[in-house]
Each structure stands twice: as C-alpha cells, then as structure tokens.
Design a protein around this motif. Structure first.
Motif, PDB file in Angstrom:
ATOM      1  N   MET A   1       0.824  -1.212   0.000  1.00  0.00           N
ATOM      2  CA  MET A   1       0.000   0.000   0.000  1.00  0.00           C
ATOM      3  C   MET A   1       0.856   1.259   0.000  1.00  0.00           C
ATOM      4  SD  MET A   1      -0.862   0.725   3.934  1.00  0.00           S
ATOM      5  CE  MET A   1      -0.407   2.404   3.612  1.00  0.00           C
ATOM      6  N   ILE A   2       0.310   2.309  -0.565  1.00  0.00           N
ATOM      7  CA  ILE A   2       0.885   3.634  -0.359  1.00  0.00           C
ATOM      8  C   ILE A   2      -0.234   4.549   0.140  1.00  0.00           C
ATOM      9  CG2 ILE A   2       2.748   3.447  -2.042  1.00  0.00           C
ATOM     10  CD1 ILE A   2       1.018   5.262  -3.896  1.00  0.00           C
ATOM     11  N   ALA A   3       0.148   5.625   0.833  1.00  0.00           N
ATOM     12  CA  ALA A   3      -0.828   6.554   1.389  1.00  0.00           C
ATOM     13  C   ALA A   3      -0.300   7.977   1.257  1.00  0.00           C
ATOM     14  CB  ALA A   3      -1.106   6.224   2.855  1.00  0.00           C
ATOM     15  N   PRO A   4      -0.699   8.669   0.197  1.00  0.00           N
ATOM     16  CA  PRO A   4      -0.311  10.070   0.080  1.00  0.00           C
ATOM     17  C   PRO A   4      -1.291  10.949   0.857  1.00  0.00           C
ATOM     18  CG  PRO A   4      -1.459   9.355  -1.916  1.00  0.00           C
ATOM     19  CD  PRO A   4      -1.491   8.201  -0.949  1.00  0.00           C
ATOM     20  N   GLY A   5      -0.847  12.103   1.333  1.00  0.00           N
ATOM     21  CA  GLY A   5      -1.802  12.971   2.006  1.00  0.00           C
ATOM     22  C   GLY A   5      -1.165  14.154   2.711  1.00  0.00           C
ATOM     23  N   ARG A   6      -2.077  14.961   3.273  1.00  0.00           N
ATOM     24  CA  ARG A   6      -1.680  16.206   3.921  1.00  0.00           C
ATOM     25  C   ARG A   6      -1.398  15.962   5.401  1.00  0.00           C
ATOM     26  NH1 ARG A   6      -5.498  21.369   3.392  1.00  0.00           N
ATOM     27  NH2 ARG A   6      -6.962  19.872   4.262  1.00  0.00           N
ATOM     28  N   VAL A   7      -0.324  16.549   5.895  1.00  0.00           N
ATOM     29  CA  VAL A   7       0.018  16.401   7.312  1.00  0.00           C
ATOM     30  C   VAL A   7       0.314  17.776   7.909  1.00  0.00           C
ATOM     31  CG1 VAL A   7       0.937  14.085   6.922  1.00  0.00           C
ATOM     32  CG2 VAL A   7       2.477  16.043   6.882  1.00  0.00           C
ATOM     33  N   PHE A   8       0.341  17.823   9.242  1.00  0.00           N
ATOM     34  CA  PHE A   8       0.389  19.119   9.921  1.00  0.00           C
ATOM     35  C   PHE A   8       1.411  19.095  11.058  1.00  0.00           C
ATOM     36  CE2 PHE A   8      -3.720  17.861   8.347  1.00  0.00           C
ATOM     37  CZ  PHE A   8      -4.107  18.934   7.551  1.00  0.00           C
ATOM     38  N   ARG A   9       2.219  20.145  11.125  1.00  0.00           N
ATOM     39  CA  ARG A   9       3.181  20.271  12.230  1.00  0.00           C
ATOM     40  C   ARG A   9       3.133  21.701  12.753  1.00  0.00           C
ATOM     41  NH1 ARG A   9       7.584  16.393  11.111  1.00  0.00           N
ATOM     42  NH2 ARG A   9       6.450  14.487  10.605  1.00  0.00           N
ATOM     43  N   ASN A  10       3.236  21.786  14.056  1.00  0.00           N
ATOM     44  CA  ASN A  10       3.228  23.099  14.694  1.00  0.00           C
ATOM     45  C   ASN A  10       4.629  23.684  14.627  1.00  0.00           C
ATOM     46  OD1 ASN A  10       2.639  25.316  16.184  1.00  0.00           O
ATOM     47  ND2 ASN A  10       1.971  24.223  18.022  1.00  0.00           N
ATOM     48  N   GLU A  11       4.997  24.186  13.430  1.00  0.00           N
ATOM     49  CA  GLU A  11       6.370  24.643  13.201  1.00  0.00           C
ATOM     50  C   GLU A  11       6.394  26.110  12.819  1.00  0.00           C
ATOM     51  OE1 GLU A  11       9.502  21.846  11.780  1.00  0.00           O
ATOM     52  OE2 GLU A  11       7.871  21.239  10.478  1.00  0.00           O
ATOM     53  N   SER A  12       7.517  26.757  13.104  1.00  0.00           N
ATOM     54  CA  SER A  12       7.663  28.120  12.593  1.00  0.00           C
ATOM     55  C   SER A  12       8.036  28.012  11.114  1.00  0.00           C
ATOM     56  CB  SER A  12       8.711  28.898  13.376  1.00  0.00           C
ATOM     57  OG  SER A  12       9.810  28.093  13.684  1.00  0.00           O
ATOM     58  N   VAL A  13       7.385  28.848  10.319  1.00  0.00           N
ATOM     59  CA  VAL A  13       7.462  28.727   8.867  1.00  0.00           C
ATOM     60  C   VAL A  13       8.689  29.476   8.334  1.00  0.00           C
ATOM     61  CG1 VAL A  13       6.261  29.398   6.746  1.00  0.00           C
ATOM     62  CG2 VAL A  13       4.979  28.437   8.670  1.00  0.00           C
ATOM     63  N   ASP A  14       9.452  28.792   7.476  1.00  0.00           N
ATOM     64  CA  ASP A  14      10.536  29.458   6.747  1.00  0.00           C
ATOM     65  C   ASP A  14      10.657  28.830   5.361  1.00  0.00           C
ATOM     66  OD1 ASP A  14      12.028  27.098   6.969  1.00  0.00           O
ATOM     67  OD2 ASP A  14      13.023  27.760   8.807  1.00  0.00           O
ATOM     68  N   ALA A  15      11.791  29.061   4.667  1.00  0.00           N
ATOM     69  CA  ALA A  15      11.911  28.603   3.274  1.00  0.00           C
ATOM     70  C   ALA A  15      11.773  27.095   3.128  1.00  0.00           C
ATOM     71  CB  ALA A  15      13.246  29.058   2.693  1.00  0.00           C
ATOM     72  N   SER A  16      12.074  26.335   4.193  1.00  0.00           N
ATOM     73  CA  SER A  16      11.957  24.883   4.064  1.00  0.00           C
ATOM     74  C   SER A  16      10.996  24.248   5.071  1.00  0.00           C
ATOM     75  CB  SER A  16      13.347  24.232   4.177  1.00  0.00           C
ATOM     76  OG  SER A  16      14.013  24.709   5.320  1.00  0.00           O
ATOM     77  N   HIS A  17      10.249  25.053   5.828  1.00  0.00           N
ATOM     78  CA  HIS A  17       9.269  24.505   6.775  1.00  0.00           C
ATOM     79  C   HIS A  17       7.905  25.153   6.588  1.00  0.00           C
ATOM     80  CE1 HIS A  17      13.143  23.613   8.752  1.00  0.00           C
ATOM     81  NE2 HIS A  17      12.520  22.538   9.204  1.00  0.00           N
ATOM     82  N   GLU A  18       6.892  24.307   6.580  1.00  0.00           N
ATOM     83  CA  GLU A  18       5.504  24.780   6.523  1.00  0.00           C
ATOM     84  C   GLU A  18       4.715  24.046   7.601  1.00  0.00           C
ATOM     85  OE1 GLU A  18       3.187  26.620   5.638  1.00  0.00           O
ATOM     86  OE2 GLU A  18       3.356  27.361   3.564  1.00  0.00           O
ATOM     87  N   HIS A  19       3.650  24.652   8.092  1.00  0.00           N
ATOM     88  CA  HIS A  19       2.803  23.955   9.079  1.00  0.00           C
ATOM     89  C   HIS A  19       1.943  22.887   8.404  1.00  0.00           C
ATOM     90  CE1 HIS A  19      -0.261  26.523   7.391  1.00  0.00           C
ATOM     91  NE2 HIS A  19       0.477  27.581   7.693  1.00  0.00           N
ATOM     92  N   THR A  20       1.713  23.043   7.089  1.00  0.00           N
ATOM     93  CA  THR A  20       0.904  22.084   6.345  1.00  0.00           C
ATOM     94  C   THR A  20       1.688  21.649   5.119  1.00  0.00           C
ATOM     95  OG1 THR A  20      -1.103  23.221   7.046  1.00  0.00           O
ATOM     96  CG2 THR A  20      -1.306  21.744   5.161  1.00  0.00           C
ATOM     97  N   PHE A  21       1.893  20.351   4.974  1.00  0.00           N
ATOM     98  CA  PHE A  21       2.637  19.865   3.806  1.00  0.00           C
ATOM     99  C   PHE A  21       2.168  18.461   3.463  1.00  0.00           C
ATOM    100  CE2 PHE A  21       5.647  17.341   6.382  1.00  0.00           C
ATOM    101  CZ  PHE A  21       5.532  17.976   7.607  1.00  0.00           C
ATOM    102  N   TYR A  22       2.782  17.886   2.432  1.00  0.00           N
ATOM    103  CA  TYR A  22       2.315  16.594   1.925  1.00  0.00           C
ATOM    104  C   TYR A  22       3.384  15.525   2.091  1.00  0.00           C
ATOM    105  CZ  TYR A  22      -1.718  18.871  -0.105  1.00  0.00           C
ATOM    106  OH  TYR A  22      -2.883  19.560  -0.263  1.00  0.00           O
TER     107      TYR A  22
END
Ligand SMILES: [Zn+2]
Length: 341
Positions: free
Chosen positions: A190-211
C-alpha cells in the motif's frame, strides 16, 4: 402644360427619394413613378399622342431626361443604404485581436497533485493499493500503534496540533499504515499520500501544512534489498534521471533497522542552498523494516510476516523536481507562481 407636370413630378419624386428611409420605400416610389404599366411618367406620356410631331419629340426628350434623373437618384440612394448596412455590420462585429480570447481560462493541476498522481500510477503498476486516511487522527493511530512512546518529543505540543478529546491533526501519513494493516491484513502492498500538519515556525523549508507519501509492503521474507529496489525505482521515475543517494542509519520508532535516504541537492548540485540548509544533501525519505511491535499491535504475527515501510516528503520532492527554493510558494495561492507549471 405637360412640361410643368413633368418638372413637378420630377422634383417632388427627387425630394421623396432623398427622404426615403428604407429600400422598401424606394421601391414603392419606383413603382409609383417609373412603373411601366401605370407609373406616373407613363400616364403623362399617354397625353403625347395629341401633340404635334415637333412638340412630341421635345416632350419625349423631357420625359426621358426626367426618367434618367429619377433612376440615377434611386440607384444612388440604394447604394447609400447598402453602404450604411455594411458600416453598421462592421461596427457590430468588430473584433480587437489584441484582447484576450473570451471564455473561461483553462486551469491545470497543482504540481503537488501532479507528482502525487505520477507516484500513485507507478506503485499501482507494481501491485500496490492507494489508501486514504483521516486528517484528524487519534493519538493511538498517530503515535501508540507506531511504537512511539508516550515520552517521545514528537508528541510535544511544540510539534503537534492537539485537538480536544485526545484527537490531533496527523503529524505524518504513517497512521494510514496502521489502518491498512488492521483492515486489509497481510500480504499487503500500500501507499498513502496525504496532507500532514506540524506546529512549526514557517521558513523557506518549513511549513505547518505539507504533503507526505507513505508506503508499506508486508509479505514473507521481505528484506532490505526489496526496500532498496523499490526506493530506487521510485526515485528514478520521479526525477527522470540518475540521482546520487546516500543511506544513513536512522532511528524511527516504527522500523528496525531504520535508514535515512538522502539525495544530492538537485537545486545547488551539492554546493549548498536554503533548501539543503547549505549541506548539499536533502533528506528525501525515512525507511526501514517494519518493527515487530508495530506488526503485533496491528494483529500481524511478526514470526510469520515482515515488511518494509517508507515515508517521504511529497512537498520536498516537488521542490526538488521543479527547483522551487521556497516551500511557502506552494500554498501561497499566487497565480504568478502556479501558472509556471
Ligand atoms: Zn542545495
């Protein structure tokens, strides 16, 4: 006597022709004045029989002159109508070729969606099933069932968006593996693509919401060689070229042994840039052989079955593929960015 009748008829008819507003009105005047059977000029000419020959010739000339003048005036007026009609038509149907074409603008898929679908097609062709799971998860599926201890820092509120009642926004797509093992059982691909969430400070390589994209294969006698084969197949297909990779031992609670797979930064070629945090290498995915505890917690006997699992940042993959140097562009909704793909 006839002279005057002819002159009056000619001047009054010319005036009517000049003031006529439609081709139909012109035609009515033509029939009334120039008609061959009962037109006004014909009626006048009927009185010529009584005239002396010289007089008849003179009146005949006058009649012909009047007839020609009226015919010329009618024709000229008809052409004016035609020219008017053409001008109105050109005016109404005028097209400015420098304007954008009418109709809805065509959209296209987001680069993340496009790569997600490519990977799905690849794994489906290798016999894998594409699974979906909830974005709001239980603490059990997101952490406990993945062998992540209660004291693990990932559970900290600094990393996780906690909701009421022990729920949370999933911090990875791994809980879909748990759901897959529980509902489908072994053997499993199986594979499972999807959206995930982290309580991170956002910069050029970090987002609070990513895949992310998660994958798992459970079968009998699965080895690290199988894992490497599938990872190589996937990365070759994604980047459509040879990529330099390195494997490092890595710790993830849900695999044993665990590895970090890095690829040489495709943006700077290894020289260092914001995406690779100046290291030249980009962590591409975590992988390993599924921890016996994880199998056991999902009701699978680790003496009989084993397997590999991997999880990769789909968002990071898209950035590598298209050379995007700032993760914030991807969900900016900025059309100037999106229309480049
Ligand atoms: Zn770089």
């Amino acid at each position: 006597m006839l002279d005057r009748s002819i002159q009056e008829l000619e001047s009054s008819s010319l005036a009517r022709i000049a003031s006529a507003t439609t081709p139909e009105a012109l035609e009515a005047i033509r029939v009334e004045v120039l008609g061959r059977k009962s037109g006004a000029l014909v009626e006048i000419s009927k009185g010529m029989g009584k005239l002396a020959p010289e007089e008849r010739a003179r009146i005949g000339k006058l009649l012909n002159g009047a007839k020609q003048n009226l015919e010329t005036a009618l024709e000229a007026r008809l052409q004016e109508f035609a020219a008017d009609r053409l001008a109105r038509k050109l005016d109404a149907e005028w097209v400015d070729l420098t304007l954008p074409p009418p109709g809805p603008r065509r959209g296209h898929l987001h680069p993340i969606t496009r790569i997600q679908r490519e990977i799905e097609e690849l794994f489906v062709s290798l016999g894998f099933t594409v699974l979906d799971g909830p974005e709001v998860e239980t603490e059990y599926h997101n952490f406990d069932a993945l062998n992540i201890p209660a004291t693990h820092p990932a559970r900290d509120a600094q990393d996780t968006f906690w909701l009421h009642g022990g729920h949370l926004l999933r911090t990875h797509t791994s809980p879909v593996q748990v759901r897959g093992m529980q509902t489908l059982g072994p053997p499993l691909r199986m594979i499972a693509p999807g959206r995930v969430f982290r309580n991170e400070s956002v910069d050029a390589s970090h987002e609070h919401t990513f895949y992310q994209l998660e994958g798992m294969m459970i079968d009998r006698e699965v080895s690290v060689a199988h894992l490497i084969y599938f990872m190589k197949t996937m990365l070759t297909a994604i980047f459509r070229r040879e990529v330099s990779v390195r494997l490092r031992p890595g710790f993830f609670p849900f695999v044993e042994p665990g590895f970090e797979l890095d690829i040489l930064c495709l943006i700077c070629g290894g020289e260092g840039c914001p995406v690779c945090k100046a290291s030249g290498w980009v962590e591409q995915l975590g992988c390993g052989l599924v921890h016996p505890n994880v199998l056991r917690m999902s009701g699978i006997d680790p003496e009989e079955w084993n397997g590999f699992a991997f999880g990769l940042g789909l968002t990071r993959l898209v950035m590598m593929r298209y050379g995007i140097d700032d993760i914030r562009w991807l969900q900016s909704g900025d059309l100037r960015f999106l229309e480049q793909f």
